[in-house]
Each structure stands twice: as C-alpha cells, then as structure tokens.
Design a protein around this motif. Sequence first.
Motif, PDB file in Angstrom:
ATOM      1  N   ALA A  50       0.851  -1.187   0.000  1.00  0.00           N
ATOM      2  CA  ALA A  50       0.000   0.000   0.000  1.00  0.00           C
ATOM      3  C   ALA A  50       0.886   1.235   0.000  1.00  0.00           C
ATOM      4  O   ALA A  50       2.112   1.144   0.111  1.00  0.00           O
ATOM      5  CB  ALA A  50      -0.925   0.008   1.218  1.00  0.00           C
ATOM      6  N   ALA A  51       0.248   2.385  -0.126  1.00  0.00           N
ATOM      7  CA  ALA A  51       0.963   3.657  -0.122  1.00  0.00           C
ATOM      8  C   ALA A  51       0.157   4.682   0.659  1.00  0.00           C
ATOM      9  O   ALA A  51      -1.072   4.656   0.651  1.00  0.00           O
ATOM     10  CB  ALA A  51       1.196   4.149  -1.543  1.00  0.00           C
ATOM     11  N   VAL A  52       0.888   5.563   1.337  1.00  0.00           N
ATOM     12  CA  VAL A  52       0.263   6.671   2.069  1.00  0.00           C
ATOM     13  C   VAL A  52       0.960   7.951   1.653  1.00  0.00           C
ATOM     14  O   VAL A  52       2.185   7.982   1.485  1.00  0.00           O
ATOM     15  CB  VAL A  52       0.384   6.479   3.596  1.00  0.00           C
ATOM     16  CG1 VAL A  52      -0.202   7.686   4.340  1.00  0.00           C
ATOM     17  CG2 VAL A  52      -0.324   5.192   4.028  1.00  0.00           C
ATOM     18  N   VAL A  53       0.175   8.994   1.467  1.00  0.00           N
ATOM     19  CA  VAL A  53       0.725  10.294   1.099  1.00  0.00           C
ATOM     20  C   VAL A  53       0.249  11.316   2.122  1.00  0.00           C
ATOM     21  O   VAL A  53      -0.892  11.271   2.587  1.00  0.00           O
ATOM     22  CB  VAL A  53       0.301  10.683  -0.340  1.00  0.00           C
ATOM     23  CG1 VAL A  53      -1.208  10.792  -0.479  1.00  0.00           C
ATOM     24  CG2 VAL A  53       0.969  11.965  -0.785  1.00  0.00           C
ATOM     25  N   LEU A  54       1.148  12.212   2.509  1.00  0.00           N
ATOM     26  CA  LEU A  54       0.777  13.228   3.490  1.00  0.00           C
ATOM     27  C   LEU A  54      -0.350  14.097   2.968  1.00  0.00           C
ATOM     28  O   LEU A  54      -1.337  14.333   3.658  1.00  0.00           O
ATOM     29  CB  LEU A  54       2.003  14.091   3.849  1.00  0.00           C
ATOM     30  CG  LEU A  54       1.778  15.218   4.848  1.00  0.00           C
ATOM     31  CD1 LEU A  54       1.196  14.690   6.158  1.00  0.00           C
ATOM     32  CD2 LEU A  54       3.099  15.964   5.118  1.00  0.00           C
ATOM     33  N   GLY A  55      -0.212  14.597   1.738  1.00  0.00           N
ATOM     34  CA  GLY A  55      -1.259  15.431   1.156  1.00  0.00           C
ATOM     35  C   GLY A  55      -1.524  15.066  -0.287  1.00  0.00           C
ATOM     36  O   GLY A  55      -0.605  14.806  -1.046  1.00  0.00           O
ATOM     37  N   LYS A  56      -2.782  15.033  -0.686  1.00  0.00           N
ATOM     38  CA  LYS A  56      -3.166  14.819  -2.080  1.00  0.00           C
ATOM     39  C   LYS A  56      -3.757  16.110  -2.618  1.00  0.00           C
ATOM     40  O   LYS A  56      -4.626  16.725  -1.993  1.00  0.00           O
ATOM     41  CB  LYS A  56      -4.189  13.684  -2.206  1.00  0.00           C
ATOM     42  CG  LYS A  56      -4.558  13.355  -3.654  1.00  0.00           C
ATOM     43  CD  LYS A  56      -5.434  12.110  -3.717  1.00  0.00           C
ATOM     44  CE  LYS A  56      -5.678  11.700  -5.154  1.00  0.00           C
ATOM     45  NZ  LYS A  56      -6.634  12.588  -5.837  1.00  0.00           N
ATOM     46  N   THR A  57      -3.282  16.525  -3.773  1.00  0.00           N
ATOM     47  CA  THR A  57      -3.700  17.788  -4.353  1.00  0.00           C
ATOM     48  C   THR A  57      -5.156  17.756  -4.787  1.00  0.00           C
ATOM     49  O   THR A  57      -5.582  16.841  -5.498  1.00  0.00           O
ATOM     50  CB  THR A  57      -2.818  18.149  -5.566  1.00  0.00           C
ATOM     51  OG1 THR A  57      -1.449  18.234  -5.133  1.00  0.00           O
ATOM     52  CG2 THR A  57      -3.228  19.471  -6.155  1.00  0.00           C
TER      53      THR A  57
END
Length: 212
Positions: free
Chosen positions: A198-205
């Motif tokens: 899986a992947a996690v991103v701090l912020g998505k535009t």
Amino acid sequence: MNENTHPYTPQDLERLRALTATWDTLESGIPYKQLVDYHSYNAYGSYSLSNEEWDNREMIFNFKNNSELTDPISHRQAMEKAIALFTRLLNDTFGECLPMLTLACIPASTAEKTRARFEEFAQLVAQDTGMTNAYEHIHVVADQDPEHLGDSHLPQYAFDADFFNGRLVLLFDDIMATGGSMGKFAGRLQETGALVAAAVVLGKTVRKPTAE
C-alpha cells in the motif's frame, strides 16, 4: 537463513490488501490513502480556504523542509503532526500486522532534500510502529531539478535489491497529484522482488473552483 530473506508470499500481500479495501487505488491497483487534502492555489483566480485547509497547506510546506523560509521549529512541528496522523492511520488499519511491513519513503529530487525531509521521520515512524525502516536502502544517485520533474518523472535511484527482495513494503510520500510518480516508483521497487502492499501520502492535491 540470510537475514535479508523473508518468507512473505502473494498470499501475505493479499491479506494486507484486504485491510485497505476501502482505500482508493493507483492505476496499478496499489491501495493508497492521503492523510490530508492539499488545496492547490490557483494564481489566476482566488478562493477562500478554511482555517484547517490553510493549516494543512502550511504543514505540508514546512514538512518538505526545502526552503530557507522553513525554520527548524516549524519543520519539527510539521513532522510531529505528520507522524501522529500517519501512525494513527497505520495502527487503525494494520494493527498487529504492522511489523510485517517495511517503510519506504519516496526520495525527494536531491539527496540532501531527501535527508532533510525523511531521515528522522522514517526513523521515528518505524520506532513507533515496529515497521522496518528502508531509508538506508534507497539512494539518490543523480539529483534532478524539481522544476523539471513532472508527476510521472523521478530522480535516478539505486535500490538494495537484496534488502527489498521478498519484503512487504508500505510507500510514503509527502504530496501527490495524479499518482503517476508513486506508481512508477512502486514499479521500480517491485522489480527488486518487493511486494508493495500500500501507499500513504501526506497530502493529495485537490482544487477548489475559482470564485466568479
């Protein structure tokens, strides 16, 4: 058995994927989740953001830690907030399965920016969750000018293939637009034999409509 040999299988990958069944997915099918929305400012229009939305923008800016405008205190506060959000999501999602995972932060455009942004962050997250930290096993071998990096382009990396082969990997990045660069990075990592869970991103535009 070699310490870099891991008995994880596609069945283990599916077990972890089942825990992220409600997450969005990249084109490659990898589940991902953003911790906050990142509202992109349109220079050709104006709109109002809530206090929370402005706070999230400021947190991401200070987390990136790549400007003389970011002082050490602001960066640490942003990092601590990001760690709190990230570890809460990880514990709620994976629980006792967390030690199965290896954390791989996607490097920034240069080795120095990567160090400033992710070295301590990755160490603290791994310490708090029991995940393995892959920071020392991904190397930027050719810096890139970030102005020339599109969402599907990456700096040149070298991976310790012996380390990643057979590991269940969780990706982390600071910000994502379309997910193209994350998908490409995951593909390169999978070539080493890693199983990207899986992947996690701090912020998505995200973009708000501009005011009329």
